[in-house]
Motif scaffolding. Structure first.
Motif, PDB file in Angstrom:
ATOM      1  N   LEU A 239       0.820  -1.211   0.000  1.00  0.00           N
ATOM      2  CA  LEU A 239       0.000   0.000   0.000  1.00  0.00           C
ATOM      3  C   LEU A 239       0.856   1.265   0.000  1.00  0.00           C
ATOM      4  O   LEU A 239       0.514   2.253  -0.654  1.00  0.00           O
ATOM      5  CB  LEU A 239      -0.958  -0.016   1.187  1.00  0.00           C
ATOM      6  CG  LEU A 239      -2.001  -1.142   1.131  1.00  0.00           C
ATOM      7  CD1 LEU A 239      -2.830  -1.169   2.402  1.00  0.00           C
ATOM      8  CD2 LEU A 239      -2.893  -1.023  -0.093  1.00  0.00           C
ATOM      9  N   GLU A 240       1.978   1.248   0.690  1.00  0.00           N
ATOM     10  CA  GLU A 240       2.869   2.405   0.679  1.00  0.00           C
ATOM     11  C   GLU A 240       3.487   2.604  -0.703  1.00  0.00           C
ATOM     12  O   GLU A 240       3.656   3.740  -1.153  1.00  0.00           O
ATOM     13  CB  GLU A 240       3.950   2.262   1.748  1.00  0.00           C
ATOM     14  CG  GLU A 240       3.384   2.421   3.140  1.00  0.00           C
ATOM     15  CD  GLU A 240       4.401   2.210   4.252  1.00  0.00           C
ATOM     16  OE1 GLU A 240       5.599   1.990   3.950  1.00  0.00           O
ATOM     17  OE2 GLU A 240       3.990   2.263   5.418  1.00  0.00           O
ATOM     18  N   ARG A 241       3.781   1.534  -1.389  1.00  0.00           N
ATOM     19  CA  ARG A 241       4.305   1.654  -2.760  1.00  0.00           C
ATOM     20  C   ARG A 241       3.223   2.158  -3.709  1.00  0.00           C
ATOM     21  O   ARG A 241       3.501   2.945  -4.614  1.00  0.00           O
ATOM     22  CB  ARG A 241       4.856   0.316  -3.228  1.00  0.00           C
ATOM     23  CG  ARG A 241       6.164  -0.038  -2.560  1.00  0.00           C
ATOM     24  CD  ARG A 241       6.727  -1.325  -3.078  1.00  0.00           C
ATOM     25  NE  ARG A 241       8.029  -1.585  -2.473  1.00  0.00           N
ATOM     26  CZ  ARG A 241       8.666  -2.720  -2.589  1.00  0.00           C
ATOM     27  NH1 ARG A 241       8.145  -3.710  -3.297  1.00  0.00           N
ATOM     28  NH2 ARG A 241       9.849  -2.878  -2.009  1.00  0.00           N
ATOM     29  N   LEU A 242       1.999   1.690  -3.518  1.00  0.00           N
ATOM     30  CA  LEU A 242       0.891   2.168  -4.360  1.00  0.00           C
ATOM     31  C   LEU A 242       0.627   3.649  -4.118  1.00  0.00           C
ATOM     32  O   LEU A 242       0.200   4.361  -5.034  1.00  0.00           O
ATOM     33  CB  LEU A 242      -0.376   1.346  -4.109  1.00  0.00           C
ATOM     34  CG  LEU A 242      -0.350  -0.105  -4.574  1.00  0.00           C
ATOM     35  CD1 LEU A 242      -1.665  -0.796  -4.246  1.00  0.00           C
ATOM     36  CD2 LEU A 242      -0.036  -0.204  -6.060  1.00  0.00           C
ATOM     37  N   ARG A 243       0.873   4.112  -2.918  1.00  0.00           N
ATOM     38  CA  ARG A 243       0.705   5.535  -2.613  1.00  0.00           C
ATOM     39  C   ARG A 243       1.695   6.359  -3.449  1.00  0.00           C
ATOM     40  O   ARG A 243       1.381   7.448  -3.905  1.00  0.00           O
ATOM     41  CB  ARG A 243       0.921   5.783  -1.120  1.00  0.00           C
ATOM     42  CG  ARG A 243       0.334   7.057  -0.624  1.00  0.00           C
ATOM     43  CD  ARG A 243       0.296   7.131   0.905  1.00  0.00           C
ATOM     44  NE  ARG A 243      -0.768   6.277   1.427  1.00  0.00           N
ATOM     45  CZ  ARG A 243      -0.583   5.260   2.260  1.00  0.00           C
ATOM     46  NH1 ARG A 243       0.619   4.966   2.708  1.00  0.00           N
ATOM     47  NH2 ARG A 243      -1.597   4.542   2.683  1.00  0.00           N
ATOM     48  N   GLN A 244       2.887   5.816  -3.648  1.00  0.00           N
ATOM     49  CA  GLN A 244       3.909   6.491  -4.450  1.00  0.00           C
ATOM     50  C   GLN A 244       3.676   6.315  -5.956  1.00  0.00           C
ATOM     51  O   GLN A 244       3.965   7.203  -6.742  1.00  0.00           O
ATOM     52  CB  GLN A 244       5.304   5.953  -4.095  1.00  0.00           C
ATOM     53  CG  GLN A 244       5.711   6.187  -2.665  1.00  0.00           C
ATOM     54  CD  GLN A 244       5.808   7.666  -2.346  1.00  0.00           C
ATOM     55  OE1 GLN A 244       6.353   8.443  -3.114  1.00  0.00           O
ATOM     56  NE2 GLN A 244       5.279   8.044  -1.205  1.00  0.00           N
TER      57      GLN A 244
END
Length: 195
Positions: A136-141
């Motif tokens: 999810l943190e990568r998808l945020r980026q």
């Protein structure tokens, strides 16, 4: 470490690291000790699970936050000194706590897993929490096209083993959370690889 231990071939050196926002060290740690043992025996953080001991099940996964961004590292096969000077997160670091250390709010991933009854015994859950958090943190980026969301979730969670067969509910929880969190999923058509 005592002089006797050193003469028996046990070598140690100081370790400094930041776990869940808290700095630890220097702590004298044997050269061949794995991070999971440091977490359990030296820091009292027992949420990270020792499963297979070979890095296959990934119950021992922690998150490393560095210049490469958040990433998963298996703590049962990675020596503690690899983490010297690094920032890591364990499952204990996701929920918000009050001044007394009591949990007042679970992370979105933890809450989604509870809402979807994603686990049975819960032994694998810390690894799945960390994997889903990294995703999810990568998808945020870098948001993913809706048509590619299933593949992204599969790629993130597939390496993790659940002996109680909770995979479907883990996937459903992460999928729903990704769809419900603004900015993670795009309705745009997926780009062709290499373009």
């Amino acid at each position: 470490m005592s002089a006797d231990a050193d003469t028996q071939g046990l070598r140690s050196r100081p370790l400094r690291l930041t776990v869940n926002g808290r700095a630890y060290g220097p702590v004298e740690v044997p050269d061949d000790m794995m991070l999971i043992d440091v977490l359990h025996e030296y820091l009292g953080l027992t949420g990270t699970r020792f499963g297979c001991g070979q890095g296959v099940c990934r119950a021992c996964t922690v998150i490393v936050d560095d210049e490469r961004g958040p990433r998963e590292v298996r703590s049962c096969i990675t020596g503690a000194h690899y983490f010297h000077g690094k920032r890591i997160r364990t499952v204990e670091g996701h929920a918000r706590r009050d001044d007394g250390g009591r949990i007042v709010e679970l992370s979105p991933v933890q809450q989604a897993f509870l809402d979807h009854f994603s686990f049975q015994c819960g032994y694998c859950t810390p690894g799945f929490v960390n994997a889903a958090t990294v995703l999810l943190e990568r998808l945020r980026q870098r948001p993913v096209a809706r048509a590619q969301l299933e593949d992204a979730i599969t790629e993130a969670l597939n390496p993790h083993l659940c002996r109680c067969t909770g995979y479907v509910r883990y996937y459903e929880a992460v999928r729903q959370l990704a769809l419900d969190t603004p900015g993670l999923v795009s309705d745009a058509e997926p780009k062709e690889r290499g373009s």
